[in-house]
Design a protein around this motif. Structure first.
Motif, PDB file in Angstrom:
ATOM      1  N   PRO A 128       0.808  -1.217   0.000  1.00 29.66           N
ATOM      2  CA  PRO A 128       0.000   0.000   0.000  1.00 29.66           C
ATOM      3  C   PRO A 128       0.844   1.270   0.000  1.00 29.66           C
ATOM      4  CG  PRO A 128      -0.014  -1.049   2.166  1.00 29.66           C
ATOM      5  CD  PRO A 128       0.660  -2.004   1.229  1.00 29.66           C
ATOM      6  N   GLU A 129       0.315   2.320  -0.623  1.00 32.35           N
ATOM      7  CA  GLU A 129       0.916   3.659  -0.667  1.00 32.35           C
ATOM      8  C   GLU A 129       2.210   3.695  -1.487  1.00 32.35           C
ATOM      9  OE1 GLU A 129       1.243   5.535   3.109  1.00 32.35           O
ATOM     10  OE2 GLU A 129      -0.857   5.189   3.626  1.00 32.35           O
ATOM     11  N   ILE A 130       3.261   3.063  -1.015  1.00 36.45           N
ATOM     12  CA  ILE A 130       4.538   3.050  -1.722  1.00 36.45           C
ATOM     13  C   ILE A 130       4.833   1.609  -2.104  1.00 36.45           C
ATOM     14  CG2 ILE A 130       7.006   3.557  -1.581  1.00 36.45           C
ATOM     15  CD1 ILE A 130       6.356   5.637   0.534  1.00 36.45           C
ATOM     16  N   ASP A 131       4.669   1.274  -3.389  1.00 37.13           N
ATOM     17  CA  ASP A 131       4.851  -0.116  -3.792  1.00 37.13           C
ATOM     18  C   ASP A 131       6.304  -0.397  -4.160  1.00 37.13           C
ATOM     19  OD1 ASP A 131       5.304   0.772  -6.411  1.00 37.13           O
ATOM     20  OD2 ASP A 131       3.269   0.350  -7.075  1.00 37.13           O
ATOM     21  N   GLY A 132       6.566  -1.638  -4.596  1.00 39.51           N
ATOM     22  CA  GLY A 132       7.932  -2.030  -4.877  1.00 39.51           C
ATOM     23  C   GLY A 132       8.581  -1.223  -5.974  1.00 39.51           C
ATOM     24  N   PHE A 133       7.814  -0.865  -7.000  1.00 38.22           N
ATOM     25  CA  PHE A 133       8.367  -0.057  -8.079  1.00 38.22           C
ATOM     26  C   PHE A 133       8.699   1.351  -7.583  1.00 38.22           C
ATOM     27  CE2 PHE A 133       5.681  -3.024 -10.739  1.00 38.22           C
ATOM     28  CZ  PHE A 133       6.747  -3.808 -11.130  1.00 38.22           C
ATOM     29  N   ASP A 134       7.869   1.903  -6.691  1.00 46.10           N
ATOM     30  CA  ASP A 134       8.176   3.204  -6.094  1.00 46.10           C
ATOM     31  C   ASP A 134       9.495   3.147  -5.332  1.00 46.10           C
ATOM     32  OD1 ASP A 134       5.838   4.429  -7.002  1.00 46.10           O
ATOM     33  OD2 ASP A 134       4.700   3.836  -5.238  1.00 46.10           O
ATOM     34  N   VAL A 135       9.712   2.030  -4.618  1.00 46.79           N
ATOM     35  CA  VAL A 135      10.952   1.868  -3.857  1.00 46.79           C
ATOM     36  C   VAL A 135      12.155   1.917  -4.787  1.00 46.79           C
ATOM     37  CG1 VAL A 135      12.318   0.261  -2.463  1.00 46.79           C
ATOM     38  CG2 VAL A 135       9.889   0.601  -1.953  1.00 46.79           C
ATOM     39  N   LEU A 136      12.098   1.169  -5.896  1.00 47.16           N
ATOM     40  CA  LEU A 136      13.213   1.153  -6.836  1.00 47.16           C
ATOM     41  C   LEU A 136      13.461   2.526  -7.434  1.00 47.16           C
ATOM     42  CD1 LEU A 136      12.808  -2.202  -8.804  1.00 47.16           C
ATOM     43  CD2 LEU A 136      14.515  -1.631  -7.068  1.00 47.16           C
ATOM     44  N   GLN A 137      12.385   3.234  -7.781  1.00 45.38           N
ATOM     45  CA  GLN A 137      12.553   4.562  -8.356  1.00 45.38           C
ATOM     46  C   GLN A 137      13.140   5.530  -7.352  1.00 45.38           C
ATOM     47  OE1 GLN A 137       8.565   5.317  -9.962  1.00 45.38           O
ATOM     48  NE2 GLN A 137       9.415   5.125 -12.003  1.00 45.38           N
ATOM     49  N   ALA A 138      12.765   5.393  -6.082  1.00 49.22           N
ATOM     50  CA  ALA A 138      13.242   6.323  -5.054  1.00 49.22           C
ATOM     51  C   ALA A 138      14.722   6.128  -4.751  1.00 49.22           C
ATOM     52  CB  ALA A 138      12.416   6.164  -3.781  1.00 49.22           C
ATOM     53  N   ILE A 139      15.164   4.876  -4.647  1.00 45.44           N
ATOM     54  CA  ILE A 139      16.563   4.636  -4.269  1.00 45.44           C
ATOM     55  C   ILE A 139      17.482   4.606  -5.477  1.00 45.44           C
ATOM     56  CG2 ILE A 139      15.857   3.336  -2.227  1.00 45.44           C
ATOM     57  CD1 ILE A 139      16.747   0.788  -3.688  1.00 45.44           C
ATOM     58  N   GLY A 140      16.911   4.415  -6.679  1.00 44.54           N
ATOM     59  CA  GLY A 140      17.739   4.286  -7.869  1.00 44.54           C
ATOM     60  C   GLY A 140      18.060   2.831  -8.124  1.00 44.54           C
ATOM     61  N   VAL A 141      17.868   2.393  -9.344  1.00 43.51           N
ATOM     62  CA  VAL A 141      18.014   0.973  -9.644  1.00 43.51           C
ATOM     63  C   VAL A 141      19.436   0.466  -9.453  1.00 43.51           C
ATOM     64  CG1 VAL A 141      16.078   0.956 -11.244  1.00 43.51           C
ATOM     65  CG2 VAL A 141      18.366   1.459 -12.108  1.00 43.51           C
ATOM     66  N   GLY A 142      20.410   1.354  -9.393  1.00 40.88           N
ATOM     67  CA  GLY A 142      21.791   0.919  -9.236  1.00 40.88           C
ATOM     68  C   GLY A 142      22.227   0.686  -7.805  1.00 40.88           C
ATOM     69  N   ARG A 143      21.331   0.857  -6.837  1.00 38.87           N
ATOM     70  CA  ARG A 143      21.727   0.732  -5.438  1.00 38.87           C
ATOM     71  C   ARG A 143      21.821  -0.707  -4.944  1.00 38.87           C
ATOM     72  NH1 ARG A 143      21.249   5.349  -2.416  1.00 38.87           N
ATOM     73  NH2 ARG A 143      22.477   4.170  -0.906  1.00 38.87           N
ATOM     74  N   VAL A 144      21.216  -1.658  -5.643  1.00 41.96           N
ATOM     75  CA  VAL A 144      21.314  -3.066  -5.237  1.00 41.96           C
ATOM     76  C   VAL A 144      21.705  -3.892  -6.461  1.00 41.96           C
ATOM     77  CG1 VAL A 144      19.738  -3.013  -3.274  1.00 41.96           C
ATOM     78  CG2 VAL A 144      18.823  -3.267  -5.565  1.00 41.96           C
TER      79      VAL A 144
END
Length: 251
Positions: free
Chosen positions: A59-75
């Motif tokens: 809810p609210e912040i989904d998995g795709f939001d998480v990736l966009q927020a941290i940047g796909v290169g962080r993991v």
């Protein structure tokens, strides 16, 4: 050195199942568990893991939001955990990204973990970054444009929906008369904001088109952009075409 793994899922039973399976792997250490997107972003930014088990539907912040927020290169390795139907899963398969479809069995989990091990050993970060970015653009109905910005506030992170932003200057965004510090540079931010809503009018300024009240010509090809709250911004000469486009949209 063990593989540092993080689990992000809003379902306690799902987190526990993944954690128990990882506890059976001697080369993996669970270093973080998060029950929502907000906590996940804060944890991943503070200490990026080697492997991320990421639930998509939260809810609210989904998995795709998480990736966009941290940047796909962080993991360097991501295993998506999802209840999506088979049609939606084609996006993951098309971009060669691994996923666990709930409910999954031990063998399927083991196969996904082994692929992640191999990916981490080979350190294929650049290729993974491209595939993750392509996935975000593929599954997002808004073409992957950011819906939220994450801004630091002391020891917290504040999540601001982009439609609430009035204007952005280098290192800061302005929401309802308040300024918030940004981590990202302006060129990157401009590339991930919806151009139908945001326009760059200066090398250090981006404006929400819906907040513009008037555009007034000045001298030498510059313009003054007046926002609805009375804020006055000056355009750069090299951004005149952007302003002409704004005036055409608002006319």
């Amino acid at each position: 050195m063990p593989i540092r793994a993080a689990i992000v899922d809003d379902e306690p039973l799902a987190r526990r199942r993944i954690r128990n399976l990882l506890n059976e792997a001697p080369d993996v250490e669970v270093v973080a568990e998060c029950a929502n997107g907000k906590d996940a972003i804060e944890s991943l930014e503070a200490s990026p893991p080697d492997l991320l088990f990421l639930d998509i539907q939260m809810p609210e912040i989904d998995g795709f939001d998480v990736l966009q927020a941290i940047g796909v290169g962080r993991v360097p390795a991501v295993i998506f955990v999802t209840a999506y139907d088979q049609f939606a899963l084609r996006a993951f398969e098309a971009h060669a990204l691994d996923y666990l479809l709930k409910p999954f069995d031990d063998d399927r989990f083991g196969a996904a973990l082994e692929r992640a091990r191999e990916r981490i050993r080979q350190q294929q970060g650049g290729d993974l970054d491209r595939r993750l970015q392509a996935l975000l653009e593929n599954v997002r109905g808004d073409h992957g444009y950011l819906r939220r910005l994450v801004v630091p506030s002391g020891h917290r992170s504040i999540f601001i929906r982009t439609e609430h932003i009035d204007w952005i200057e280098a290192e800061r965004n302005h929401v309802g008369g308040r300024a918030h510090l940004l981590r990202e540079n302006l060129t990157h931010i401009a590339s991930v904001l919806d151009p139908a809503t945001f326009c760059r009018i200066h090398r250090s300024t981006i404006v929400n088109i819906d907040r513009i009240q008037t555009v007034e010509a000045l001298f030498h090809g510059e313009y003054q952009v007046v926002l609805q709250d009375g804020t006055k911004l000056t355009s750069g000469r090299s951004y005149r075409r952007n302003l002409y486009a704004i005036m055409g949209k608002k006319s």
